[in-house]
Design a protein around this motif. Sequence first.
Motif, PDB file in Angstrom:
ATOM      1  N   PRO A   1      60.975  94.731  38.467  1.00 30.16           N
ATOM      2  CA  PRO A   1      60.118  93.629  37.991  1.00 30.16           C
ATOM      3  C   PRO A   1      59.943  92.603  39.103  1.00 30.16           C
ATOM      4  CG  PRO A   1      61.866  94.123  36.403  1.00 30.16           C
ATOM      5  CD  PRO A   1      62.204  94.867  37.658  1.00 30.16           C
ATOM      6  N   ALA A   2      58.742  92.091  39.262  1.00 29.40           N
ATOM      7  CA  ALA A   2      58.468  91.157  40.352  1.00 29.40           C
ATOM      8  C   ALA A   2      59.344  89.914  40.265  1.00 29.40           C
ATOM      9  CB  ALA A   2      56.994  90.769  40.344  1.00 29.40           C
ATOM     10  N   TRP A   3      59.639  89.445  39.041  1.00 31.39           N
ATOM     11  CA  TRP A   3      60.369  88.200  38.889  1.00 31.39           C
ATOM     12  C   TRP A   3      61.821  88.283  39.376  1.00 31.39           C
ATOM     13  CZ3 TRP A   3      59.042  90.958  34.328  1.00 31.39           C
ATOM     14  CH2 TRP A   3      60.120  91.506  33.628  1.00 31.39           C
ATOM     15  N   SER A   4      62.361  89.499  39.523  1.00 34.07           N
ATOM     16  CA  SER A   4      63.772  89.612  39.894  1.00 34.07           C
ATOM     17  C   SER A   4      63.992  90.315  41.224  1.00 34.07           C
ATOM     18  CB  SER A   4      64.544  90.363  38.798  1.00 34.07           C
ATOM     19  OG  SER A   4      64.084  91.706  38.689  1.00 34.07           O
ATOM     20  N   ASP A   5      62.918  90.626  41.938  1.00 29.74           N
ATOM     21  CA  ASP A   5      63.060  91.386  43.173  1.00 29.74           C
ATOM     22  C   ASP A   5      63.310  90.456  44.362  1.00 29.74           C
ATOM     23  OD1 ASP A   5      62.040  92.884  45.696  1.00 29.74           O
ATOM     24  OD2 ASP A   5      62.233  94.450  44.170  1.00 29.74           O
ATOM     25  N   GLU A   6      64.515  90.477  44.886  1.00 27.24           N
ATOM     26  CA  GLU A   6      64.871  89.598  45.996  1.00 27.24           C
ATOM     27  C   GLU A   6      64.166  89.998  47.288  1.00 27.24           C
ATOM     28  OE1 GLU A   6      66.541  86.750  45.982  1.00 27.24           O
ATOM     29  OE2 GLU A   6      66.599  86.973  43.803  1.00 27.24           O
ATOM     30  N   ASN A   7      63.859  91.281  47.451  1.00 25.30           N
ATOM     31  CA  ASN A   7      63.156  91.712  48.657  1.00 25.30           C
ATOM     32  C   ASN A   7      61.741  91.136  48.694  1.00 25.30           C
ATOM     33  OD1 ASN A   7      65.231  93.301  49.818  1.00 25.30           O
ATOM     34  ND2 ASN A   7      64.769  94.957  48.379  1.00 25.30           N
ATOM     35  N   LEU A   8      61.080  91.069  47.541  1.00 26.07           N
ATOM     36  CA  LEU A   8      59.746  90.466  47.491  1.00 26.07           C
ATOM     37  C   LEU A   8      59.826  88.985  47.842  1.00 26.07           C
ATOM     38  CD1 LEU A   8      56.725  90.585  46.815  1.00 26.07           C
ATOM     39  CD2 LEU A   8      57.322  90.096  44.437  1.00 26.07           C
ATOM     40  N   ARG A   9      60.807  88.285  47.307  1.00 28.18           N
ATOM     41  CA  ARG A   9      60.955  86.862  47.611  1.00 28.18           C
ATOM     42  C   ARG A   9      61.202  86.649  49.102  1.00 28.18           C
ATOM     43  NH1 ARG A   9      61.717  82.253  44.839  1.00 28.18           N
ATOM     44  NH2 ARG A   9      61.842  83.370  42.848  1.00 28.18           N
ATOM     45  N   GLU A  10      62.045  87.480  49.687  1.00 25.93           N
ATOM     46  CA  GLU A  10      62.356  87.349  51.111  1.00 25.93           C
ATOM     47  C   GLU A  10      61.122  87.631  51.963  1.00 25.93           C
ATOM     48  OE1 GLU A  10      64.803  86.747  54.501  1.00 25.93           O
ATOM     49  OE2 GLU A  10      65.211  86.362  52.371  1.00 25.93           O
ATOM     50  N   LEU A  11      60.439  88.726  51.666  1.00 24.68           N
ATOM     51  CA  LEU A  11      59.244  89.105  52.408  1.00 24.68           C
ATOM     52  C   LEU A  11      58.178  88.019  52.319  1.00 24.68           C
ATOM     53  CD1 LEU A  11      57.878  91.757  53.789  1.00 24.68           C
ATOM     54  CD2 LEU A  11      56.771  92.000  51.560  1.00 24.68           C
ATOM     55  N   SER A  12      58.020  87.443  51.135  1.00 24.63           N
ATOM     56  CA  SER A  12      56.955  86.474  50.897  1.00 24.63           C
ATOM     57  C   SER A  12      57.124  85.199  51.709  1.00 24.63           C
ATOM     58  CB  SER A  12      56.900  86.118  49.408  1.00 24.63           C
ATOM     59  OG  SER A  12      56.553  87.242  48.635  1.00 24.63           O
ATOM     60  N   GLN A  13      58.330  84.915  52.141  1.00 34.09           N
ATOM     61  CA  GLN A  13      58.574  83.717  52.919  1.00 34.09           C
ATOM     62  C   GLN A  13      58.349  83.919  54.419  1.00 34.09           C
ATOM     63  OE1 GLN A  13      62.558  82.623  51.777  1.00 34.09           O
ATOM     64  NE2 GLN A  13      61.945  82.014  49.713  1.00 34.09           N
ATOM     65  N   HIS A  14      57.998  85.157  54.821  1.00 33.44           N
ATOM     66  CA  HIS A  14      57.857  85.459  56.241  1.00 33.44           C
ATOM     67  C   HIS A  14      56.530  86.109  56.621  1.00 33.44           C
ATOM     68  CE1 HIS A  14      62.033  84.461  57.322  1.00 33.44           C
ATOM     69  NE2 HIS A  14      62.322  84.889  56.105  1.00 33.44           N
ATOM     70  N   VAL A  15      55.842  86.729  55.660  1.00 36.92           N
ATOM     71  CA  VAL A  15      54.580  87.406  55.959  1.00 36.92           C
ATOM     72  C   VAL A  15      53.420  86.450  55.721  1.00 36.92           C
ATOM     73  CG1 VAL A  15      53.009  89.251  55.274  1.00 36.92           C
ATOM     74  CG2 VAL A  15      55.460  89.702  55.465  1.00 36.92           C
ATOM     75  N   ARG A  16      52.563  86.314  56.729  1.00 37.65           N
ATOM     76  CA  ARG A  16      51.377  85.463  56.653  1.00 37.65           C
ATOM     77  C   ARG A  16      50.143  86.349  56.852  1.00 37.65           C
ATOM     78  NH1 ARG A  16      50.840  79.959  57.375  1.00 37.65           N
ATOM     79  NH2 ARG A  16      53.041  79.857  57.996  1.00 37.65           N
TER      80      ARG A  16
END
Length: 278
Positions: free
Chosen positions: A64-79
């Motif tokens: 689930p998107a709301w609990s995926d730590e990899n998505l949160r991490e990636l989102s803070q670095h990919v522009r």
Amino acid sequence: MCRWIAYAGSPVLLDELLYKPANSLVMQSLHSRLGAEPTNGDGFGVGWYDEHSPTPGLFRSVEPAWSDENLRELSQHVRAGVVLAHVRATSGTAVQQSNCHPFRHDRWLFMHNGFLARFGELKRDLQLAVDPELFPTIAGTTDSETLFHLALTFGLTDDPPRAVAAAIGLVEDVARRRGVDYPVQGTIAVSDGERLWAFRYSSEGRSRSLFHNQDVAVLRQQYPDNPVLHDLSEDTRIVVSEPLGDLRGAWLEVPEATCLVIGGGTLETVPFGPAAAG
């Protein structure tokens, strides 16, 4: 069904699109306001275009998107300047990575919210119409991926509106012969990294919700003291399954049976409907 967002404009961190808005896509994965169901927890995906490669980056997961730590991490670095992201609520096919949107072929990304009614009865006829060279690249089991490959077969890389119209036309033709009423439901987003096309269409004329943002320059005039608007470039274009916030006048509903064509900071609205393949 599902929820999605498509962004074109000056490069932004994925975090600005997926997490920070009040009704962000990650929020919609758990608490959708306008979806067929409030929870869209059967996986997610995000695709983006940047200066490093003409082929888009792609990250998909069955979490689930709301609990995926990899998505949160990636989102803070990919522009990126063009982003397509999707949270999934399966209509019956398996929860597996190959069934998560967006789907990618060369430089093209495709995502879909909706369904092809009674897909199991239509699947054989539809997939036999897919170009034999493209057929081996169908990796999952969804109706959406089959629709993508039909659009590729009918010339998506040359004329996306015509190809999507032909793909939907074929689905409706096969459905008529199989006795399936109202076979197509959904909203679709397609991009090659330079332009973005978004479609709202259903056979019944009652499509899933879809909105695009008002011109940023107009919103700045209406809300001169809103700091968020001053952080956006004037060429920002966002298409969403449901508004990302409650700012009055910020979101315009996409009319039924419509295609949006976005590129170079402009947005054009044109009528859309199925067409005969060929």
